[in-house]
Scaffold this motif. Sequence first.
Motif, PDB file in Angstrom:
ATOM      1  N   ARG A 168       0.799  -1.238   0.000  1.00 54.34           N
ATOM      2  CA  ARG A 168       0.000   0.000   0.000  1.00 54.34           C
ATOM      3  C   ARG A 168       0.828   1.282   0.000  1.00 54.34           C
ATOM      4  O   ARG A 168       0.324   2.327  -0.396  1.00 54.34           O
ATOM      5  N   ARG A 169       2.083   1.235   0.456  1.00 58.56           N
ATOM      6  CA  ARG A 169       2.877   2.467   0.470  1.00 58.56           C
ATOM      7  C   ARG A 169       4.356   2.109   0.300  1.00 58.56           C
ATOM      8  O   ARG A 169       4.748   0.938   0.325  1.00 58.56           O
ATOM      9  N   TRP A 170       5.191   3.177   0.164  1.00 60.96           N
ATOM     10  CA  TRP A 170       6.612   2.991  -0.134  1.00 60.96           C
ATOM     11  C   TRP A 170       7.499   3.428   1.026  1.00 60.96           C
ATOM     12  O   TRP A 170       7.194   4.386   1.727  1.00 60.96           O
ATOM     13  N   ASN A 171       8.609   2.694   1.170  1.00 58.11           N
ATOM     14  CA  ASN A 171       9.758   3.154   1.946  1.00 58.11           C
ATOM     15  C   ASN A 171      10.884   3.447   0.980  1.00 58.11           C
ATOM     16  O   ASN A 171      11.166   2.639   0.071  1.00 58.11           O
ATOM     17  N   LEU A 172      11.512   4.572   1.179  1.00 55.41           N
ATOM     18  CA  LEU A 172      12.639   4.968   0.348  1.00 55.41           C
ATOM     19  C   LEU A 172      13.911   4.826   1.179  1.00 55.41           C
ATOM     20  O   LEU A 172      14.013   5.409   2.261  1.00 55.41           O
ATOM     21  N   HIS A 173      14.866   4.051   0.691  1.00 54.18           N
ATOM     22  CA  HIS A 173      16.123   3.823   1.403  1.00 54.18           C
ATOM     23  C   HIS A 173      17.249   4.588   0.699  1.00 54.18           C
ATOM     24  O   HIS A 173      17.455   4.435  -0.509  1.00 54.18           O
ATOM     25  N   THR A 174      17.954   5.400   1.468  1.00 55.99           N
ATOM     26  CA  THR A 174      19.010   6.221   0.884  1.00 55.99           C
ATOM     27  C   THR A 174      20.361   5.525   0.961  1.00 55.99           C
ATOM     28  O   THR A 174      20.547   4.557   1.704  1.00 55.99           O
ATOM     29  N   THR A 175      21.295   6.041   0.199  1.00 57.10           N
ATOM     30  CA  THR A 175      22.655   5.491   0.221  1.00 57.10           C
ATOM     31  C   THR A 175      23.341   5.754   1.555  1.00 57.10           C
ATOM     32  O   THR A 175      24.298   5.069   1.908  1.00 57.10           O
ATOM     33  N   GLY A 176      22.840   6.739   2.307  1.00 58.93           N
ATOM     34  CA  GLY A 176      23.403   7.053   3.615  1.00 58.93           C
ATOM     35  C   GLY A 176      22.786   6.249   4.745  1.00 58.93           C
ATOM     36  O   GLY A 176      23.104   6.475   5.918  1.00 58.93           O
ATOM     37  N   GLY A 177      21.885   5.324   4.415  1.00 60.31           N
ATOM     38  CA  GLY A 177      21.299   4.463   5.431  1.00 60.31           C
ATOM     39  C   GLY A 177      20.027   4.984   6.069  1.00 60.31           C
ATOM     40  O   GLY A 177      19.558   4.438   7.071  1.00 60.31           O
ATOM     41  N   ILE A 178      19.430   6.033   5.511  1.00 59.64           N
ATOM     42  CA  ILE A 178      18.187   6.590   6.058  1.00 59.64           C
ATOM     43  C   ILE A 178      16.985   5.909   5.400  1.00 59.64           C
ATOM     44  O   ILE A 178      16.961   5.723   4.177  1.00 59.64           O
ATOM     45  N   THR A 179      16.007   5.553   6.211  1.00 57.89           N
ATOM     46  CA  THR A 179      14.746   5.023   5.702  1.00 57.89           C
ATOM     47  C   THR A 179      13.713   6.136   5.726  1.00 57.89           C
ATOM     48  O   THR A 179      13.400   6.671   6.795  1.00 57.89           O
ATOM     49  N   VAL A 180      13.186   6.473   4.549  1.00 57.74           N
ATOM     50  CA  VAL A 180      12.163   7.515   4.439  1.00 57.74           C
ATOM     51  C   VAL A 180      10.823   6.820   4.254  1.00 57.74           C
ATOM     52  O   VAL A 180      10.593   6.126   3.262  1.00 57.74           O
ATOM     53  N   MET A 181       9.925   6.998   5.216  1.00 57.27           N
ATOM     54  CA  MET A 181       8.605   6.371   5.172  1.00 57.27           C
ATOM     55  C   MET A 181       7.641   7.310   4.457  1.00 57.27           C
ATOM     56  O   MET A 181       7.263   8.359   4.996  1.00 57.27           O
ATOM     57  N   LEU A 182       7.290   6.960   3.231  1.00 54.47           N
ATOM     58  CA  LEU A 182       6.441   7.819   2.410  1.00 54.47           C
ATOM     59  C   LEU A 182       4.961   7.561   2.706  1.00 54.47           C
ATOM     60  O   LEU A 182       4.584   6.458   3.099  1.00 54.47           O
ATOM     61  N   PRO A 183       4.114   8.572   2.489  1.00 50.49           N
ATOM     62  CA  PRO A 183       2.674   8.400   2.757  1.00 50.49           C
ATOM     63  C   PRO A 183       2.030   7.479   1.722  1.00 50.49           C
ATOM     64  O   PRO A 183       2.542   7.298   0.614  1.00 50.49           O
ATOM     65  N   GLU A 184       0.892   6.924   2.106  1.00 50.99           N
ATOM     66  CA  GLU A 184       0.170   6.031   1.210  1.00 50.99           C
ATOM     67  C   GLU A 184      -0.358   6.777  -0.007  1.00 50.99           C
ATOM     68  O   GLU A 184      -0.371   6.243  -1.118  1.00 50.99           O
ATOM     69  N   HIS A 185      -0.797   7.999   0.191  1.00 47.18           N
ATOM     70  CA  HIS A 185      -1.348   8.807  -0.898  1.00 47.18           C
ATOM     71  C   HIS A 185      -0.332   9.863  -1.332  1.00 47.18           C
ATOM     72  O   HIS A 185       0.360  10.471  -0.514  1.00 47.18           O
ATOM     73  N   ASN A 186      -0.225  10.056  -2.634  1.00 45.07           N
ATOM     74  CA  ASN A 186       0.665  11.063  -3.233  1.00 45.07           C
ATOM     75  C   ASN A 186       2.123  10.924  -2.782  1.00 45.07           C
ATOM     76  O   ASN A 186       2.747  11.902  -2.332  1.00 45.07           O
ATOM     77  N   PRO A 187       2.708   9.732  -2.905  1.00 46.33           N
ATOM     78  CA  PRO A 187       4.119   9.572  -2.517  1.00 46.33           C
ATOM     79  C   PRO A 187       5.057  10.404  -3.395  1.00 46.33           C
ATOM     80  O   PRO A 187       6.114  10.830  -2.928  1.00 46.33           O
ATOM     81  N   ALA A 188       4.667  10.642  -4.656  1.00 48.38           N
ATOM     82  CA  ALA A 188       5.506  11.450  -5.541  1.00 48.38           C
ATOM     83  C   ALA A 188       5.619  12.882  -5.015  1.00 48.38           C
ATOM     84  O   ALA A 188       6.696  13.500  -5.080  1.00 48.38           O
ATOM     85  N   ASP A 189       4.524  13.408  -4.475  1.00 47.55           N
ATOM     86  CA  ASP A 189       4.564  14.758  -3.895  1.00 47.55           C
ATOM     87  C   ASP A 189       5.473  14.793  -2.669  1.00 47.55           C
ATOM     88  O   ASP A 189       6.194  15.770  -2.436  1.00 47.55           O
ATOM     89  N   ALA A 190       5.449  13.713  -1.896  1.00 44.68           N
ATOM     90  CA  ALA A 190       6.305  13.639  -0.708  1.00 44.68           C
ATOM     91  C   ALA A 190       7.773  13.615  -1.108  1.00 44.68           C
ATOM     92  O   ALA A 190       8.614  14.245  -0.453  1.00 44.68           O
ATOM     93  N   ILE A 191       8.087  12.904  -2.189  1.00 46.11           N
ATOM     94  CA  ILE A 191       9.481  12.871  -2.659  1.00 46.11           C
ATOM     95  C   ILE A 191       9.900  14.246  -3.138  1.00 46.11           C
ATOM     96  O   ILE A 191      11.051  14.668  -2.922  1.00 46.11           O
ATOM     97  N   ALA A 192       8.990  14.978  -3.762  1.00 46.27           N
ATOM     98  CA  ALA A 192       9.304  16.337  -4.207  1.00 46.27           C
ATOM     99  C   ALA A 192       9.603  17.238  -3.008  1.00 46.27           C
ATOM    100  O   ALA A 192      10.549  18.043  -3.037  1.00 46.27           O
ATOM    101  N   ARG A 193       8.822  17.099  -1.935  1.00 49.85           N
ATOM    102  CA  ARG A 193       9.076  17.883  -0.722  1.00 49.85           C
ATOM    103  C   ARG A 193      10.400  17.473  -0.078  1.00 49.85           C
ATOM    104  O   ARG A 193      11.149  18.314   0.433  1.00 49.85           O
ATOM    105  N   LEU A 194      10.687  16.179  -0.124  1.00 47.92           N
ATOM    106  CA  LEU A 194      11.949  15.680   0.421  1.00 47.92           C
ATOM    107  C   LEU A 194      13.128  16.246  -0.355  1.00 47.92           C
ATOM    108  O   LEU A 194      14.158  16.624   0.232  1.00 47.92           O
ATOM    109  N   ASN A 195      12.982  16.350  -1.649  1.00 45.81           N
ATOM    110  CA  ASN A 195      14.058  16.887  -2.485  1.00 45.81           C
ATOM    111  C   ASN A 195      14.331  18.349  -2.144  1.00 45.81           C
ATOM    112  O   ASN A 195      15.492  18.773  -2.022  1.00 45.81           O
ATOM    113  N   VAL A 196      13.269  19.130  -1.973  1.00 47.39           N
ATOM    114  CA  VAL A 196      13.441  20.547  -1.600  1.00 47.39           C
ATOM    115  C   VAL A 196      14.077  20.659  -0.219  1.00 47.39           C
ATOM    116  O   VAL A 196      14.978  21.477   0.008  1.00 47.39           O
TER     117      VAL A 196
END
Length: 226
Positions: free
Chosen positions: A172-200
Amino acid sequence: MKRSIWFWLYFVIAIILAVYFATQIIITCTGRGDLSYVRNISITADVANKDLTPIAAAAAVAPGTRAFGHTLDEINARIAATPGVKNSAVRRLPNGNLSVHVELYQPVAQWTDGLQYYPLSADGTIVNKPTDTRDENTVVFRGDVPDNIGDITAAAHNIIADLNYLEFIEHRRWNLHTTGGITVMLPEHNPADAIARLNVLNQNHQILSRDIDILDMRDDARILVK
């Protein structure tokens, strides 16, 4: 009288043509004529500049092979089982040659089992054509993959320099794992928007370079850092 002559003339011509075509069919089916043999196979694909050698190998019909020695279903089944082939169609031309058209999967990312990397299409299909190395600037997935990864893949490209892999959690939702070892728990809805906010956030505050374990973005109102 004149009608009778024309009738018999057409009748004789029809008999001659019927005998001719029947003879050609018998010759072809018994493997005695030129049309009984495949002289070449034409292969086309919906994607340009692709190596179609594996398709020809899967067809396994060499020039000089009897055209009716293999059924089209058998040939098409072998081609359809070739890695990277989404759909295929084989038809026998009037001259005895074969025409093959294939629709290929178009990889947009890679999937890994931790050892090898497989091409991954936008509809979530894992193509059985692995390599030992990760392609440069490619989004990588692990675990189960949903039917549509186009949007999440496009969004993840914006942080490709810090991305290790994406993982689908509980279907139902995504976890994003970074090369630095951080786990980013993305929301179930609009995960692409969350990644955009994370990038900023990362551009302004370099948050993905900090000594943290988890960024919880499941709540749109706030981000939790652990």
